[in-house]
Motif scaffolding. Sequence first.
Motif, PDB file in Angstrom:
ATOM      1  N   GLU A 473     -19.653 -34.783  22.898  1.00  0.00           N
ATOM      2  CA  GLU A 473     -18.918 -35.810  22.168  1.00  0.00           C
ATOM      3  C   GLU A 473     -19.249 -35.708  20.691  1.00  0.00           C
ATOM      4  N   ASN A 474     -18.230 -35.663  19.868  1.00  0.00           N
ATOM      5  CA  ASN A 474     -18.380 -35.602  18.423  1.00  0.00           C
ATOM      6  C   ASN A 474     -18.652 -36.994  17.904  1.00  0.00           C
ATOM      7  N   LEU A 475     -19.854 -37.191  17.350  1.00  0.00           N
ATOM      8  CA  LEU A 475     -20.207 -38.518  16.853  1.00  0.00           C
ATOM      9  C   LEU A 475     -19.481 -38.870  15.563  1.00  0.00           C
ATOM     10  N   PRO A 478     -15.351 -39.860  17.158  1.00  0.00           N
ATOM     11  CA  PRO A 478     -15.596 -40.305  18.542  1.00  0.00           C
ATOM     12  C   PRO A 478     -14.460 -40.013  19.505  1.00  0.00           C
ATOM     13  N   SER A 479     -13.268 -39.830  19.016  1.00  0.00           N
ATOM     14  CA  SER A 479     -12.146 -39.611  19.922  1.00  0.00           C
ATOM     15  C   SER A 479     -12.157 -38.202  20.511  1.00  0.00           C
ATOM     16  N   ARG A 480     -12.966 -37.338  19.950  1.00  0.00           N
ATOM     17  CA  ARG A 480     -12.988 -35.960  20.416  1.00  0.00           C
ATOM     18  C   ARG A 480     -14.184 -35.752  21.355  1.00  0.00           C
ATOM     19  N   SER A 481     -13.948 -35.347  22.606  1.00  0.00           N
ATOM     20  CA  SER A 481     -15.004 -35.031  23.577  1.00  0.00           C
ATOM     21  C   SER A 481     -14.523 -33.889  24.464  1.00  0.00           C
ATOM     22  N   GLU A 482     -15.466 -33.182  25.024  1.00  0.00           N
ATOM     23  CA  GLU A 482     -15.157 -32.003  25.836  1.00  0.00           C
ATOM     24  C   GLU A 482     -16.030 -32.029  27.090  1.00  0.00           C
ATOM     25  N   LEU A 483     -15.412 -31.741  28.228  1.00  0.00           N
ATOM     26  CA  LEU A 483     -16.120 -31.716  29.515  1.00  0.00           C
ATOM     27  C   LEU A 483     -16.147 -30.290  30.033  1.00  0.00           C
ATOM     28  N   ARG A 484     -17.364 -29.876  30.424  1.00  0.00           N
ATOM     29  CA  ARG A 484     -17.526 -28.561  31.034  1.00  0.00           C
ATOM     30  C   ARG A 484     -18.257 -28.727  32.367  1.00  0.00           C
ATOM     31  N   SER A 501     -22.207 -34.048  13.829  1.00  0.00           N
ATOM     32  CA  SER A 501     -23.225 -34.516  14.777  1.00  0.00           C
ATOM     33  C   SER A 501     -22.586 -34.683  16.152  1.00  0.00           C
ATOM     34  N   TYR A 502     -23.331 -34.248  17.177  1.00  0.00           N
ATOM     35  CA  TYR A 502     -22.798 -34.295  18.546  1.00  0.00           C
ATOM     36  C   TYR A 502     -23.823 -34.949  19.486  1.00  0.00           C
ATOM     37  N   GLN A 503     -23.241 -35.612  20.488  1.00  0.00           N
ATOM     38  CA  GLN A 503     -24.044 -36.139  21.606  1.00  0.00           C
ATOM     39  C   GLN A 503     -23.639 -35.382  22.865  1.00  0.00           C
TER      40      GLN A 503
END
Length: 920
Positions: A473-475, A478-484, A501-503
């Motif tokens: 998740e891009n801090l 916030p609307s941008r996230s990626e699932l692997r 910054s990423y979580q």
Amino acid sequence: MALFVVFQTTFFLTLLSLRTYQSEVLAERLPLTPVSLKVSTNSIRQSLHLQWTVHNLPYHQELKIVFQIQISRIKTSNVVWVGNYSTTVKWNQVLHWSWESELPLECATHFVRIKSVIDDASFPEPNFWSNWSSWEEVSVQDSLGQSILFVFPKDKLVEEGSNVTICYVSRNIQNNVSCYLEGKQIHGEQLDPHVTAFNLNSVPFIRNRGTNIYCEASQGNVSKGIEGIVLFVSKVLEEPKDFSCETQDFKTLHCTWDPGTDTALGWSKQPSQSYTLFESFSGEKKLCTHKNWCNWQITQDSQETYNFTLIAENYLRKRSVNILFNLTHRVYLMNPFSVNFENVNATNAIMTWKVHSMRNNFTYLCQIELHGEGKMMQYDVSVNVNGEYFLSELEPATEYMARVRCADASHFWKWTEWSGQNFTTLEAAPSEAPDVWRSVNSEPGNHTVTLFWKPLSKLHANGKILFYNVVVENLDKPSRSELRSIPAPANSTKLILDRCSYQICVTANNSVGTSPASIIVISADPENNAFRPGVRYDFRIYGLSTKRIACLLEKKTGYSQELAPSDNPHVLVDMLTSHSFTLSWKDYSTESQPGFIQGYHVYLKSKARQCHPRFQKAVLSDGSECCRYTIDNPEEKALIVDNLKPESFYEFFVTPFTSAGEGPNATFTKVTTPDEHSSMLIRILLPMVFCVLLIMIVCYLKSQWIKETCYPDIPDPYKSSILSLIKFKENPHLTIMNVSDCIPDAIEVVSKPEGTKIQLLGTRKSLTETELTKPNYLYLLPTEKTHSGPGPCICFENFTYNQAASDAGSCGHVPVPPKAPPSMLGLMTSPENVLKALEKNYMNSLGEVPAGETSLNYVSQLASPMSGDKDSLPTNPVEPPHCSEYKMQMAVPLRLALPPPTENSSLSSITLLDPGEHYR
């Protein structure tokens, strides 16, 4: 007649002569010498067998005879055994007796003789031994043969530890004979030039095929012959051990025992010991075919108690053991069967099983063992036919082995064998987040992040891990996230991230669900912003094998930069005395501070400006001086400050310190030590105050009881319970007791205010007829015609007033004679007539009294006169007879004068009350 007398005399003389002759003959024959003695030998048993007879015994007569037997060896003077043999002898009976020799019979000549004595009750006179029989010689050597050397005994059977004598017989005395036991030479005693005997003590068991003994004859170096024997030594027969019997179906008893050592020997010399089962109550016996168990059929005669004797026997001895038991106490159940598991889920399962039916209302005690994950749990349950138990708190996706055994719950004997089954619980969602760490490589315009995670342990995986989810998740956006999704068993992945910054969240997944997430944050500038000062970090350090399997090596906790403590502890003062007090800060948390707490500084101020022992002088940041004590152990959170002075003023504060410095400055807390004697006073006063309070509380709770016991209330006439019995006919609003409301037991009306006599209503008898000898309960007192007194007075019973009424101060005692003329007294015998008279006469009198003066006064029977009474009542009144225990009272209208007493009049004591005055 004379002929008959002569015949009778002749008969008795003949009989007497015959009896005398018989006695003489018998006396001549006694004592009886044994005759026809014959002796034979038994080489196998090495025994002499004797037989003989006793001649000249009376025909058809039995006598108890004692025989003494004497045995000599080699020569008759060398007696080796003497003994007695007692038996009952019949006429013409052949007697037998055996004797076993410790020396082989072939080794020496034996001689035997015998004598006897009668030991019978029919011969009370002293008896004497008979003469010895002739010596009977027994020699076996003549039948040995022509060999030059013989060794005896042949194939002898003895028990281990026995003493054995062997011998050899050499035909040629010129030969030199040497004997050997298992190859070891033995030495003996020469009995004669041809015979030598060897005594072997405590012979051991060597082998079940026997012990070898041989002798060699030689002349010089030339062997003339070798002869040997085998000595069979048997193990000692042991008593059966652990003998017990039990039943599984109440039809057959199964008895078992430990037979111990088998005593069987080779060459069929001795078989294994035999076992016999004997039951004493039934008298039945059974030869057991097995050496360690035997079955006994239970009969249908309802026998419940058994007394068994187990007999072990071989050729040498017998041994036995006994048990006594109740059949219902020896129930050994058959094993449980049909063990199954139902409703198995991740943490619970139901275990079921069956037991063999025994009897009606039979209760089983069953024990369950559950094995899994290296642990064992045990449960007990009581069942009747089918068993069931709920297994809880199981681990998911775990294989368990559960087994059950049962026993009789009423009379425990022994457990059955285990019956068990394996089962596996279902999977559950992983219970713990995976351990995750990362490696960041910075490149122009982006970061390459390599994530690593450790596979969950079996305890936390709760099943087979299928894949790992990695959410980036891009801090900054916030609307941008990626699932692997990374399939298992992979334990790493690479991410290419830009300069934001990423979580990153990592979870493990099985067929049931998802584990908690492990979260790490990647800073936009990881080189500078990775760690912050004063923040506590926990590190887990893993090693990565060549197979890329992570292994936890160490756990670390640290700070990138330690800071001084952010706050001081809250300190409590306890155990304050005149010379010391205790400081404690137990609730202070050291892990929430921005550095590792290394200890505490305790600052103390006093007016004396002198530091106590263990304290050192220190200067605070504001320049003031005080005393400081250092605690180097961060877990030590208490300090006793002692050596203080009573009634002294002290100030203190406590602050922690790290490698970066102390905590913030704080205000000092003030404390004053008490007086040296105040604590003692407190210890004395507190119990006293407590006792006083306790007494007050008890008195308050028991105040009503104390009041009623110590100073009860005087009853209020206005509240008398007798009012409840009165039916108010007129003036129902009145609260006092009117004369018309009472139904007296007796009343006498003497006169009215007008001077006229009151007629008795309903009088059944005149007073002269009754001849009063005791005072009546209630009277109306008359007045003389010349007396102008105001109205009548009425006497009635009072059940409460006593002598205390005389203390009121205004009382008089007017005597009244026990008898009065019929013209003056009249007894009211009917309560209704009394009521009517009172209503008519007394109420009229009240009507003449002015308003406000119509209340009644009570006259007490026990009141006594006082000097100076206004009515000049007599001071020595005649006391009324004691006819009743009740008190008598009189109701008198106020302001009415009493009539003067006359010589023939009598009155109970009268108490006058002022208007408005009454007793309670």
